[in-house]
Design a protein around this motif. Structure first.
Motif, PDB file in Angstrom:
ATOM      1  N   VAL A   1     144.316  -0.871  33.045  1.00 41.73           N
ATOM      2  CA  VAL A   1     145.627  -1.271  32.539  1.00 41.73           C
ATOM      3  C   VAL A   1     145.464  -2.325  31.442  1.00 41.73           C
ATOM      4  O   VAL A   1     146.114  -2.254  30.396  1.00 41.73           O
ATOM      5  CB  VAL A   1     146.513  -1.796  33.694  1.00 41.73           C
ATOM      6  N   VAL A   2     144.583  -3.275  31.650  1.00 38.35           N
ATOM      7  CA  VAL A   2     144.359  -4.335  30.656  1.00 38.35           C
ATOM      8  C   VAL A   2     143.862  -3.756  29.333  1.00 38.35           C
ATOM      9  O   VAL A   2     144.304  -4.184  28.263  1.00 38.35           O
ATOM     10  CB  VAL A   2     143.354  -5.381  31.192  1.00 38.35           C
ATOM     11  N   ARG A   3     142.976  -2.787  29.392  1.00 38.41           N
ATOM     12  CA  ARG A   3     142.445  -2.175  28.176  1.00 38.41           C
ATOM     13  C   ARG A   3     143.547  -1.444  27.404  1.00 38.41           C
ATOM     14  O   ARG A   3     143.636  -1.546  26.179  1.00 38.41           O
ATOM     15  CB  ARG A   3     141.315  -1.207  28.513  1.00 38.41           C
TER      16      ARG A   3
ATOM     17  N   PHE B   1     148.191   4.797  40.048  1.00 42.08           N
ATOM     18  CA  PHE B   1     147.365   3.614  39.891  1.00 42.08           C
ATOM     19  C   PHE B   1     146.314   3.570  40.991  1.00 42.08           C
ATOM     20  O   PHE B   1     146.528   4.061  42.094  1.00 42.08           O
ATOM     21  CB  PHE B   1     148.228   2.345  40.001  1.00 42.08           C
ATOM     22  N   CYS B   2     145.187   2.967  40.683  1.00 38.88           N
ATOM     23  CA  CYS B   2     144.196   2.681  41.705  1.00 38.88           C
ATOM     24  C   CYS B   2     143.458   1.405  41.310  1.00 38.88           C
ATOM     25  O   CYS B   2     143.375   1.069  40.130  1.00 38.88           O
ATOM     26  CB  CYS B   2     143.225   3.844  41.913  1.00 38.88           C
ATOM     27  N   LYS B   3     142.965   0.708  42.311  1.00 37.79           N
ATOM     28  CA  LYS B   3     142.235  -0.531  42.058  1.00 37.79           C
ATOM     29  C   LYS B   3     140.756  -0.247  42.198  1.00 37.79           C
ATOM     30  O   LYS B   3     140.305   0.327  43.183  1.00 37.79           O
ATOM     31  CB  LYS B   3     142.665  -1.609  43.044  1.00 37.79           C
TER      32      LYS B   3
ATOM     33  N   MET C   1     142.923  -2.968  37.801  1.00 40.65           N
ATOM     34  CA  MET C   1     143.862  -1.905  38.090  1.00 40.65           C
ATOM     35  C   MET C   1     143.680  -0.823  37.026  1.00 40.65           C
ATOM     36  O   MET C   1     143.597  -1.128  35.829  1.00 40.65           O
ATOM     37  CB  MET C   1     145.292  -2.431  38.051  1.00 40.65           C
ATOM     38  N   TRP C   2     143.569   0.415  37.472  1.00 43.12           N
ATOM     39  CA  TRP C   2     143.420   1.554  36.583  1.00 43.12           C
ATOM     40  C   TRP C   2     144.653   2.431  36.666  1.00 43.12           C
ATOM     41  O   TRP C   2     145.342   2.464  37.683  1.00 43.12           O
ATOM     42  CB  TRP C   2     142.184   2.369  36.984  1.00 43.12           C
ATOM     43  N   VAL C   3     144.935   3.151  35.594  1.00 49.48           N
ATOM     44  CA  VAL C   3     146.094   4.034  35.543  1.00 49.48           C
ATOM     45  C   VAL C   3     145.648   5.372  34.949  1.00 49.48           C
ATOM     46  O   VAL C   3     144.770   5.412  34.086  1.00 49.48           O
ATOM     47  CB  VAL C   3     147.246   3.406  34.719  1.00 49.48           C
TER      48      VAL C   3
END
Length: 65
Positions: free
Chosen positions: A24-26, A53-55, A60-62
């Motif tokens: 998410v940050v990227r 989403f998954c951690k 956190m990834w999307v």
């Protein structure tokens, strides 16, 4: 403001379609969105059932469904 949420959701959709699952940050940094713009747009996409989403570790990834 509401119209920007939809526009930003579209930008995120296009980014994920081109790049696949991402932090998410990227995504936020690449699209140059503020934190609130990112979260509102992700909420829009999540409410419509378009992303999940998954951690992984500390991040956190999307990804698109």
């Amino acid at each position: 403001m509401n119209e920007n949420i939809g526009i930003n959701a579209g930008k995120i959709w296009q980014y994920l379609e081109a790049n696949g699952e991402s932090q998410v940050v990227r995504v936020r940094r690449k699209l140059k969105l503020s934190s609130i713009e990112m979260h509102l747009a992700l909420g829009w996409l999540a409410r419509e059932g378009n992303v999940v989403f998954c951690k992984k570790g500390f991040f956190m990834w999307v990804k698109l469904v």
